[in-house]
Design a protein around this motif. Sequence first.
Motif, PDB file in Angstrom:
ATOM      1  N   SER A 136      47.437   6.441  73.369  1.00 47.12           N
ATOM      2  CA  SER A 136      47.255   5.006  73.126  1.00 47.12           C
ATOM      3  C   SER A 136      45.823   4.657  72.692  1.00 47.12           C
ATOM      4  N   LEU A 137      44.852   5.539  72.958  1.00 49.14           N
ATOM      5  CA  LEU A 137      43.455   5.276  72.598  1.00 49.14           C
ATOM      6  C   LEU A 137      42.997   6.046  71.356  1.00 49.14           C
ATOM      7  N   GLN A 138      43.837   6.937  70.868  1.00 45.56           N
ATOM      8  CA  GLN A 138      43.456   7.717  69.691  1.00 45.56           C
ATOM      9  C   GLN A 138      43.391   6.815  68.461  1.00 45.56           C
ATOM     10  N   GLN A 139      42.369   7.043  67.650  1.00 41.29           N
ATOM     11  CA  GLN A 139      42.241   6.313  66.393  1.00 41.29           C
ATOM     12  C   GLN A 139      41.470   7.171  65.401  1.00 41.29           C
ATOM     13  N   MET A 140      41.959   7.192  64.153  1.00 41.08           N
ATOM     14  CA  MET A 140      41.288   7.935  63.089  1.00 41.08           C
ATOM     15  C   MET A 140      41.038   6.967  61.939  1.00 41.08           C
ATOM     16  N   LEU A 141      39.838   7.014  61.381  1.00 44.46           N
ATOM     17  CA  LEU A 141      39.476   6.166  60.246  1.00 44.46           C
ATOM     18  C   LEU A 141      39.017   7.046  59.091  1.00 44.46           C
ATOM     19  N   ARG A 142      39.370   6.645  57.891  1.00 41.38           N
ATOM     20  CA  ARG A 142      38.852   7.311  56.692  1.00 41.38           C
ATOM     21  C   ARG A 142      37.699   6.456  56.175  1.00 41.38           C
ATOM     22  N   CYS A 143      36.542   7.082  56.042  1.00 39.96           N
ATOM     23  CA  CYS A 143      35.330   6.340  55.684  1.00 39.96           C
ATOM     24  C   CYS A 143      34.678   6.900  54.428  1.00 39.96           C
ATOM     25  N   TYR A 144      33.955   6.022  53.751  1.00 44.29           N
ATOM     26  CA  TYR A 144      33.095   6.416  52.646  1.00 44.29           C
ATOM     27  C   TYR A 144      31.672   6.025  53.036  1.00 44.29           C
ATOM     28  N   PHE A 145      30.776   7.008  53.057  1.00 47.27           N
ATOM     29  CA  PHE A 145      29.379   6.767  53.406  1.00 47.27           C
ATOM     30  C   PHE A 145      28.499   7.121  52.221  1.00 47.27           C
ATOM     31  N   GLU A 146      27.460   6.321  52.013  1.00 43.37           N
ATOM     32  CA  GLU A 146      26.375   6.711  51.123  1.00 43.37           C
ATOM     33  C   GLU A 146      25.136   6.804  51.997  1.00 43.37           C
ATOM     34  N   VAL A 147      24.533   7.972  51.992  1.00 42.05           N
ATOM     35  CA  VAL A 147      23.391   8.250  52.857  1.00 42.05           C
ATOM     36  C   VAL A 147      22.248   8.729  51.980  1.00 42.05           C
ATOM     37  N   TRP A 148      21.142   8.000  52.034  1.00 42.55           N
ATOM     38  CA  TRP A 148      19.970   8.320  51.222  1.00 42.55           C
ATOM     39  C   TRP A 148      18.902   8.900  52.134  1.00 42.55           C
ATOM     40  N   ILE A 149      18.558  10.157  51.891  1.00 44.49           N
ATOM     41  CA  ILE A 149      17.574  10.859  52.710  1.00 44.49           C
ATOM     42  C   ILE A 149      16.329  11.123  51.865  1.00 44.49           C
ATOM     43  N   ILE A 150      15.184  10.678  52.384  1.00 46.59           N
ATOM     44  CA  ILE A 150      13.895  10.923  51.719  1.00 46.59           C
ATOM     45  C   ILE A 150      13.089  11.802  52.670  1.00 46.59           C
ATOM     46  N   PRO A 151      13.240  13.121  52.554  1.00 47.75           N
ATOM     47  CA  PRO A 151      12.656  14.042  53.542  1.00 47.75           C
ATOM     48  C   PRO A 151      11.149  13.944  53.680  1.00 47.75           C
ATOM     49  N   TRP A 152      10.418  13.790  52.564  1.00 53.59           N
ATOM     50  CA  TRP A 152       8.957  13.792  52.648  1.00 53.59           C
ATOM     51  C   TRP A 152       8.410  12.530  53.300  1.00 53.59           C
ATOM     52  N   LEU A 153       9.233  11.479  53.424  1.00 57.13           N
ATOM     53  CA  LEU A 153       8.823  10.267  54.137  1.00 57.13           C
ATOM     54  C   LEU A 153       9.501  10.177  55.511  1.00 57.13           C
ATOM     55  N   HIS A 154      10.332  11.170  55.826  1.00 58.23           N
ATOM     56  CA  HIS A 154      11.096  11.190  57.081  1.00 58.23           C
ATOM     57  C   HIS A 154      11.933   9.922  57.229  1.00 58.23           C
ATOM     58  N   LYS A 155      12.587   9.510  56.140  1.00 63.88           N
ATOM     59  CA  LYS A 155      13.391   8.292  56.143  1.00 63.88           C
ATOM     60  C   LYS A 155      14.843   8.596  55.817  1.00 63.88           C
ATOM     61  N   VAL A 156      15.722   7.862  56.482  1.00 65.17           N
ATOM     62  CA  VAL A 156      17.151   7.918  56.200  1.00 65.17           C
ATOM     63  C   VAL A 156      17.636   6.485  56.105  1.00 65.17           C
ATOM     64  N   HIS A 157      18.391   6.198  55.054  1.00 66.47           N
ATOM     65  CA  HIS A 157      18.955   4.863  54.868  1.00 66.47           C
ATOM     66  C   HIS A 157      20.437   5.033  54.572  1.00 66.47           C
ATOM     67  N   VAL A 158      21.273   4.254  55.250  1.00 66.47           N
ATOM     68  CA  VAL A 158      22.725   4.318  55.029  1.00 66.47           C
ATOM     69  C   VAL A 158      23.165   2.948  54.502  1.00 66.47           C
ATOM     70  N   PRO A 159      23.071   2.748  53.176  1.00 72.66           N
ATOM     71  CA  PRO A 159      23.380   1.425  52.628  1.00 72.66           C
ATOM     72  C   PRO A 159      24.875   1.101  52.542  1.00 72.66           C
ATOM     73  N   VAL A 160      25.730   2.140  52.538  1.00 71.47           N
ATOM     74  CA  VAL A 160      27.159   1.897  52.372  1.00 71.47           C
ATOM     75  C   VAL A 160      27.958   2.592  53.466  1.00 71.47           C
ATOM     76  N   VAL A 161      28.758   1.788  54.189  1.00 75.22           N
ATOM     77  CA  VAL A 161      29.701   2.311  55.186  1.00 75.22           C
ATOM     78  C   VAL A 161      30.991   1.516  55.022  1.00 75.22           C
ATOM     79  N   HIS A 162      32.018   2.171  54.487  1.00 72.37           N
ATOM     80  CA  HIS A 162      33.336   1.540  54.338  1.00 72.37           C
ATOM     81  C   HIS A 162      34.352   2.371  55.101  1.00 72.37           C
ATOM     82  N   CYS A 163      34.966   1.769  56.105  1.00 69.52           N
ATOM     83  CA  CYS A 163      35.998   2.478  56.874  1.00 69.52           C
ATOM     84  C   CYS A 163      37.272   1.634  56.899  1.00 69.52           C
TER      85      CYS A 163
END
Length: 136
Positions: free
Chosen positions: A109-136
Amino acid sequence: FRKLMCFTLMFCVVSDIHVPSPHSTMKPGSPIPMNTNSPGVRKAARFGVYRYNNSSNDLFLFKDSQINKAMVQIVRGLKYMLHVEIKRTVCEKREHSSLDSCHFQRKKSLQQMLRCYFEVWIIPWLHKVHVPVVHC
């Protein structure tokens, strides 16, 4: 020095990416398919899941269960485009557990599965991660 660092980063990334042949019609800067099991892809997927968990009102944390498709584009860093299946875990948000130690929900009764699309922008030399898009 900065150009050398950028070149080194690009070399390391490209060595893990399938590079098309010189006769390919693929243009520079175009998204490139990635192995869904590569460490960079798995790390980017986890960032997408963290962003989803931080924005959802669900009582439980979700965790990536399968990465179905992954692409990367080199644009002032690495932009990952991911199709990921995420499932509800037994860990409640207020526990602040590490997702690695969270098992998937066993109660039907608690199980749930979602299909998601993520866009993840990683800038390693600045140690930054930005996730501008999350669609589930």
